[in-house]
Design an enzyme around this catalytic site. Sequence first.
Site, PDB file in Angstrom:
ATOM      1  NE  ARG A  48     -89.541  12.572 103.627  1.00 39.88           N
ATOM      2  CZ  ARG A  48     -88.976  12.691 104.549  1.00 39.88           C
ATOM      3  NH1 ARG A  48     -88.926  13.454 105.521  1.00 39.88           N
ATOM      4  NH2 ARG A  48     -87.651  11.968 104.539  1.00 39.88           N
ATOM      5  N   GLY A  49     -91.301   9.527 105.214  1.00 39.50           N
ATOM      6  CA  GLY A  49     -90.091   8.976 106.106  1.00 39.50           C
ATOM      7  C   GLY A  49     -90.593   7.479 106.507  1.00 39.50           C
ATOM      8  CB  ALA A  50     -89.230   4.081 106.273  1.00 37.31           C
ATOM      9  NE  ARG A  84     -94.714   7.446  99.565  1.00 44.63           N
ATOM     10  CZ  ARG A  84     -93.447   8.109 100.033  1.00 44.63           C
ATOM     11  NH1 ARG A  84     -93.249   8.713 101.248  1.00 44.63           N
ATOM     12  NH2 ARG A  84     -92.588   8.206  99.350  1.00 44.63           N
ATOM     13  CD  GLN A 188     -87.870  13.670  99.456  1.00 47.93           C
ATOM     14  OE1 GLN A 188     -87.208  14.230  98.558  1.00 47.93           O
ATOM     15  NE2 GLN A 188     -88.701  12.702  99.296  1.00 47.93           N
ATOM     16  CG  ASP A 229     -87.988   4.263 102.102  1.00 48.99           C
ATOM     17  OD1 ASP A 229     -86.914   4.748 101.892  1.00 48.99           O
ATOM     18  OD2 ASP A 229     -88.958   4.707 102.602  1.00 48.99           O
ATOM     19  CG  ASN A 239     -82.898   5.039 101.379  1.00 48.63           C
ATOM     20  OD1 ASN A 239     -83.885   5.426 102.171  1.00 48.63           O
ATOM     21  ND2 ASN A 239     -81.694   5.925 101.089  1.00 48.63           N
ATOM     22  CE  LYS A 240     -87.132   9.506  98.465  1.00 47.75           C
ATOM     23  NZ  LYS A 240     -88.727   9.116  97.871  1.00 47.75           N
TER      24      LYS A 240
END
Length: 334
Positions: A48-50, A84, A188, A229, A239-240
């Site tokens: 995960r993570g852009a 995603r 996270q 993201d 973003n998150k």
Amino acid sequence: MDRTVDWAGELDGAIVIVDQCALPGSYRTSRIDTVDELIDAIQRLAVRGAPALGAAGALGVVLAARDADSASARRQAERIASARPTAVNLRWGVERALAALPHGAEAVLAEGRALLAEDERVNRAASANAAELVLRRCGRQPLRLLTHCNTGALATVAWGTALGVVWHLHAEGLVEEVLADETRPLLQGARLTAWELARAGVPYRVLPDSAAASAMAAGLVDCVLVGADRIAANGDVANKIGTYPLAISAARHGIPFVVVAPSSTVDETLASGSGIEIEQRAADEVTHSGGVRVTPEGARAYNPAFDVTPAELVTAVVTEHGVRSPEKTVRAQL
Ligand SMILES: CSC[C@H]1O[C@H](OP(=O)(O)O)[C@H](O)[C@@H]1O
């Protein structure tokens, strides 16, 4: 202390990932040999993570291109790119590797390896640019930094974006403390950022997301550092989930709110954040915690994985090229 950790690598054309669902309890790597396995890992947030998704997307095309004709490889690549929807980097990585497909599987592998090699350089540069800006904007040293989600080496190929700023400043003795938002529902921050900070020997405390505004009001925060993201052309930032309220609180308290990302996270084709697709995730991520039900049977949930912060609440978007569109960043003049 060891600071960076490889989220993944490529071994004989297979992908090796650190399974982020297992952290911090266990550091477990797993080998991914098929497109279906990769899509599952992406959708479970095992990877995960852009920026890490960009690398995973490119390496996924390597898997798709093996023993497959071009049309089949392209269909598989589209499945990966759609795994995603919010992080632009996933499709960017897939399309970058696909561009090499006409030259054969070896060329696709070479492109995937090139992207992996670039990632650390780009994110070290973006975070160094942001560290300079933070030092300029914050009148106090050492600094107390608030982070959200995980933006470290685990969210990239190595180093990190917003957390990469912490590595640069900590190396100079300029970090007093990091306040790491736990980042519900998947934690996270509590699980991954805390794990990376501990490994790096950086003083930190984890806090409930809902405590961040009070920490700012109590004068405990000099700067908020977040990743991204997808960044729209006008500077709106996806973003998150939980990033938008952080920006509102930071503006209320006159605290710099700095977004750190590689330029591959900027989507110039999108005029504003209103066009960003926000991933909606399963209700059980909210109704359960650690596999234990925390809501009544039958409870429904609203579980968007991201939110959009309007550009006017952002002090600066910083990439490897420097501060992006400073003239458009209203708060940069504050
Ligand atoms: C530098 S990572 C960017 C971004 O990705 C994370 O989302 P997720 O954990 O769902 O992949 C989070 O939004 C980070 O800020």
